[in-house]
Design an enzyme around this catalytic site. Structure first.
Site, short mmCIF file in Angstrom:
data_model
loop_
_atom_site.label_atom_id
_atom_site.label_comp_id
_atom_site.label_asym_id
_atom_site.label_seq_id
_atom_site.Cartn_x
_atom_site.Cartn_y
_atom_site.Cartn_z
CB THR A 1 -61.84 -112.90 21.48
OG1 THR A 1 -62.35 -113.69 22.57
CG2 THR A 1 -61.80 -113.74 20.22
CB ALA A 51 -64.59 -117.29 25.42
CB VAL A 107 -62.74 -119.81 31.13
CG1 VAL A 107 -63.47 -118.67 31.83
CG2 VAL A 107 -63.72 -120.92 30.76
CE LYS A 108 -57.78 -112.62 27.06
NZ LYS A 108 -57.91 -111.87 25.79
CB ILE A 109 -60.21 -115.49 34.54
CG1 ILE A 109 -61.29 -116.51 34.21
CG2 ILE A 109 -60.39 -114.93 35.94
CD1 ILE A 109 -61.29 -117.71 35.10
#
Ligand code: E4P
Length: 217
Positions: free
Chosen positions: A27, A60, A86-88
């Protein structure tokens, strides 16, 4: 090759899950907004709803841009569910955050990657996934698939374990080409997944088999 679906639409996620070929979900804030999911609490609840539909990893994305804020936000996201990745973003503080989460054993997805150098940095920082955006490169007359080849070569040269997650996929040929080039994962909208089903010879062949069967019954 893992198949992720790139949407925050729960019906489409369910449909892909029911097809039996879904390995996870990606997402981003734009995809959340597209579904009308706004406000921190609603967004966090939506991530949990997605995790409850699928079995695999669910990316996310943090909306912070400083190291301190990113690790605070990422820690909160990771606490939501054990499927959260965790999307960074690929920025300087993002690289530091990737290292922080990697050291903690929390999965990460380094997003907004547009060059081999950025992918090399993400791997050095211990990212679980790196997301080269091939469609957005194609949009500016740059060969997105070539980036997948470059990253595959570099990662294989050194045995980096970071998985290449081909993102910003626009159509079924992107999926097939990424598979040929050895991307570990692809993420796309539902139509690029179900589009792989289609072939006119399958349709006409099935119609003939059924017609021939019915002649004798
Ligand atoms: C990946 O994680 C991104 O959410 C996505 O693939 C971006 O795709 P777009 O270029 O179609 O917005």
């Amino acid at each position: 090759m893992k198949f992720f679906i790139d949407t925050a639409n729960l019906d489409q996620i369910r449909e892909a899950q029911e097809l039996g070929v879904l390995d996870g979900v990606t997402t981003n804030p734009s995809l959340m907004a597209k579904e009308g999911i706004t406000g921190r609490n609603n967004i966090l609840k939506h991530y949990v709803d997605i995790c409850n539909i699928v079995d695999g990893d669910v990316s996310a994305e943090v909306i912070s841009t400083t190291y301190k804020e990113m690790i605070k936000e990422g820690d909160e996201l990771a606490e939501l569910h054990d499927q959260i990745v965790v999307k960074i973003p690929m920025i300087k503080d993002g690289v530091k955050a990737l290292k922080y989460f990697s050291d903690k054993g929390i999965k990460t997805n380094c997003t907004l990657v547009f060059s081999a150098g950025q992918a090399l940095l993400a791997a050095k920082a211990g990212a679980t996934y790196v997301s080269p955006f091939i469609g957005r490169l194609d949009d500016i007359s740059t060969d997105g698939l070539n980036l997948i080849s470059e990253i595959r070569l570099i990662y294989d040269n050194y045995g980096f374990e970071t998985q290449i997650l081909a993102a910003s996929i626009r159509h079924t040929m992107h999926v097939i080409d990424c598979a040929k080039l050895g991307a570990d994962v692809m993420t796309s909208g539902l139509s690029s997944i179900t589009g792989l089903l289609n072939h006119p010879l399958t349709d006409s062949g099935l119609a003939k088999f059924l017609a021939d069967y019915n002649k004798g019954n």
